[in-house]
Design an enzyme around this catalytic site. Structure first.
Site, PDB file in Angstrom:
ATOM      1  CB  THR A  60      -1.160 -10.262  14.982  1.00  0.00           C
ATOM      2  OG1 THR A  60      -2.016  -9.312  14.494  1.00  0.00           O
ATOM      3  CG2 THR A  60       0.276 -10.462  14.188  1.00  0.00           C
TER       4      THR A  60
ATOM      5  CD  GLU B 173      -3.467  -4.201   2.587  1.00  0.00           C
ATOM      6  OE1 GLU B 173      -4.483  -5.235   2.626  1.00  0.00           O
ATOM      7  OE2 GLU B 173      -2.899  -3.798   3.742  1.00  0.00           O
TER       8      GLU B 173
ATOM      9  CG  PHE C 174       8.237  -8.034  12.770  1.00  0.00           C
ATOM     10  CD1 PHE C 174       7.396  -7.927  11.689  1.00  0.00           C
ATOM     11  CD2 PHE C 174       7.899  -7.288  13.912  1.00  0.00           C
ATOM     12  CE1 PHE C 174       6.323  -7.064  11.553  1.00  0.00           C
ATOM     13  CE2 PHE C 174       6.756  -6.288  13.734  1.00  0.00           C
ATOM     14  CZ  PHE C 174       6.230  -6.201  12.703  1.00  0.00           C
TER      15      PHE C 174
ATOM     16  CG  ASN D 259      -0.187 -14.026  11.065  1.00  0.00           C
ATOM     17  OD1 ASN D 259      -0.183 -13.993   9.698  1.00  0.00           O
ATOM     18  ND2 ASN D 259      -0.020 -13.048  11.771  1.00  0.00           N
TER      19      ASN D 259
ATOM     20  CG  HIS E 291      -3.211  -9.441   4.870  1.00  0.00           C
ATOM     21  ND1 HIS E 291      -2.481  -8.712   5.932  1.00  0.00           N
ATOM     22  CD2 HIS E 291      -3.780  -8.645   4.059  1.00  0.00           C
ATOM     23  CE1 HIS E 291      -2.791  -7.290   5.351  1.00  0.00           C
ATOM     24  NE2 HIS E 291      -3.671  -7.334   4.452  1.00  0.00           N
TER      25      HIS E 291
ATOM     26  NE  ARG F  60      -3.833 -13.550  11.310  1.00  0.00           N
ATOM     27  CZ  ARG F  60      -3.736 -12.464  11.467  1.00  0.00           C
ATOM     28  NH1 ARG F  60      -4.053 -11.477  12.252  1.00  0.00           N
ATOM     29  NH2 ARG F  60      -3.257 -11.714  10.312  1.00  0.00           N
TER      30      ARG F  60
ATOM     31  NE  ARG G 285      -7.264  -6.536  11.545  1.00  0.00           N
ATOM     32  CZ  ARG G 285      -6.127  -6.427  11.309  1.00  0.00           C
ATOM     33  NH1 ARG G 285      -5.590  -7.030  10.259  1.00  0.00           N
ATOM     34  NH2 ARG G 285      -5.064  -6.307  12.508  1.00  0.00           N
TER      35      ARG G 285
ATOM     36  CE1 TYR H  82       2.287  -7.410   5.881  1.00  0.00           C
ATOM     37  CE2 TYR H  82       3.461  -8.806   4.279  1.00  0.00           C
ATOM     38  CZ  TYR H  82       2.177  -8.628   4.974  1.00  0.00           C
ATOM     39  OH  TYR H  82       1.574  -9.605   5.257  1.00  0.00           O
TER      40      TYR H  82
ATOM     41  CE  LYS I 147      -0.458 -12.951   6.665  1.00  0.00           C
ATOM     42  NZ  LYS I 147       0.368 -12.338   8.005  1.00  0.00           N
TER      43      LYS I 147
HETATM   44  P1  ATP Z   1      -1.862  -8.907   8.705  1.00  0.00           P
HETATM   45  O1  ATP Z   1      -1.340  -7.382   8.412  1.00  0.00           O
HETATM   46  O2  ATP Z   1      -1.095  -9.949   8.196  1.00  0.00           O
HETATM   47  O3  ATP Z   1      -3.307  -9.103   8.386  1.00  0.00           O
HETATM   48  P2  ATP Z   1      -1.963  -8.045  11.305  1.00  0.00           P
HETATM   49  O4  ATP Z   1      -2.513  -6.947  10.832  1.00  0.00           O
HETATM   50  O5  ATP Z   1      -2.731  -8.896  12.521  1.00  0.00           O
HETATM   51  O6  ATP Z   1      -1.599  -9.005  10.147  1.00  0.00           O
HETATM   52  P3  ATP Z   1       0.491  -6.423  11.631  1.00  0.00           P
HETATM   53  O7  ATP Z   1       0.858  -5.885  12.823  1.00  0.00           O
HETATM   54  O8  ATP Z   1       0.049  -5.480  10.493  1.00  0.00           O
HETATM   55  O9  ATP Z   1      -0.475  -7.436  11.869  1.00  0.00           O
HETATM   56  O10 ATP Z   1       1.873  -7.113  11.037  1.00  0.00           O
HETATM   57  C1  ATP Z   1       1.996  -7.756   9.707  1.00  0.00           C
HETATM   58  C2  ATP Z   1       2.438  -9.079   9.701  1.00  0.00           C
HETATM   59  O11 ATP Z   1       3.794  -9.067  10.122  1.00  0.00           O
HETATM   60  C3  ATP Z   1       1.839 -10.143  10.741  1.00  0.00           C
HETATM   61  O12 ATP Z   1       0.690 -10.750  10.285  1.00  0.00           O
HETATM   62  C4  ATP Z   1       3.023 -10.954  11.036  1.00  0.00           C
HETATM   63  O13 ATP Z   1       3.178 -11.958   9.763  1.00  0.00           O
HETATM   64  C5  ATP Z   1       4.050 -10.206  11.105  1.00  0.00           C
HETATM   65  N1  ATP Z   1       4.225  -9.525  12.471  1.00  0.00           N
HETATM   66  C6  ATP Z   1       3.991  -8.604  12.978  1.00  0.00           C
HETATM   67  N2  ATP Z   1       4.118  -8.473  14.371  1.00  0.00           N
HETATM   68  C7  ATP Z   1       5.127  -9.472  14.524  1.00  0.00           C
HETATM   69  C8  ATP Z   1       6.219  -9.686  15.492  1.00  0.00           C
HETATM   70  N3  ATP Z   1       6.126  -9.032  16.660  1.00  0.00           N
HETATM   71  N4  ATP Z   1       7.026 -10.578  15.242  1.00  0.00           N
HETATM   72  C9  ATP Z   1       7.088 -11.226  14.142  1.00  0.00           C
HETATM   73  N5  ATP Z   1       6.131 -11.048  13.225  1.00  0.00           N
HETATM   74  C10 ATP Z   1       5.273 -10.026  13.076  1.00  0.00           C
END
Ligand code: ATP
Length: 137
Positions: free
Chosen positions: A91, A126, A57, A112, A115, A102, A85, A49, A9
């Protein structure tokens, strides 16, 4: 299946972590099947997304993911989605296990660093979002 989609990212690219993150990914046994340096438009990020649309968020997520270049890659390993993962960690980096990407490279729940797809179905979606057939090996 044995493939997943990752993105390094904008925060991690800005901090100069591309090389270190790719080294960790390869050391963990993943093989790179496609890779590019690119930047998401707002429209790209909204599409990528879409599942988070309406969440509090969402707006900050779009601003973050579009603010600079990223690296997108397709990775191969047995049980790739789950294995990646695990390498990623939680996350929220505060909850991420020692040695995870992370834990090492992320600064907050939004910023973070990396992805990883959360299912085989999303890995395929994706991967085709980022790559055409002739860019995948
Ligand atoms: P990614 O999809 O990026 O691998 P993830 O699967 O761990 O991350 P998701 O729940 O899919 O997390 O959320 C996607 C992205 O949205 C996160 O990586 C983060 O950047 C952002 N995000 C998720 N939850 C929050 C939150 N509570 N506050 C702020 N940003 C968030």
């Amino acid at each position: 299946t044995n493939r997943t989609l990752t993105m390094i990212k904008p925060d991690a690219v800005e901090k100069g972590y591309i090389g270190a993150i790719l080294t960790d990914i390869i050391a963990a046994g993943f093989t790179i099947k496609a890779m590019k340096f690119t930047q998401l438009t707002r429209r790209d990020a909204e599409q990528f997304y879409a599942v988070h649309k309406g969440k509090p968020f969402f707006e900050s997520l779009l601003n973050f993911m579009t603010r600079g270049p990223i690296v997108a890659a397709i990775l191969e390993k047995d049980n790739a989605v789950a294995n990646f993962r695990e390498l990623l960690g939680s996350t929220n980096p505060e909850n991420a296990a020692e040695g995870t990407l992370r834990k090492k490279y992320a600064t907050s729940v939004t910023e973070n660093a990396v992805h990883g797809s959360d299912s085989d179905e999303n890995a395929a979606i994706e991967s085709h979002f980022h790559f055409s057939e002739r860019e995948i090996f």
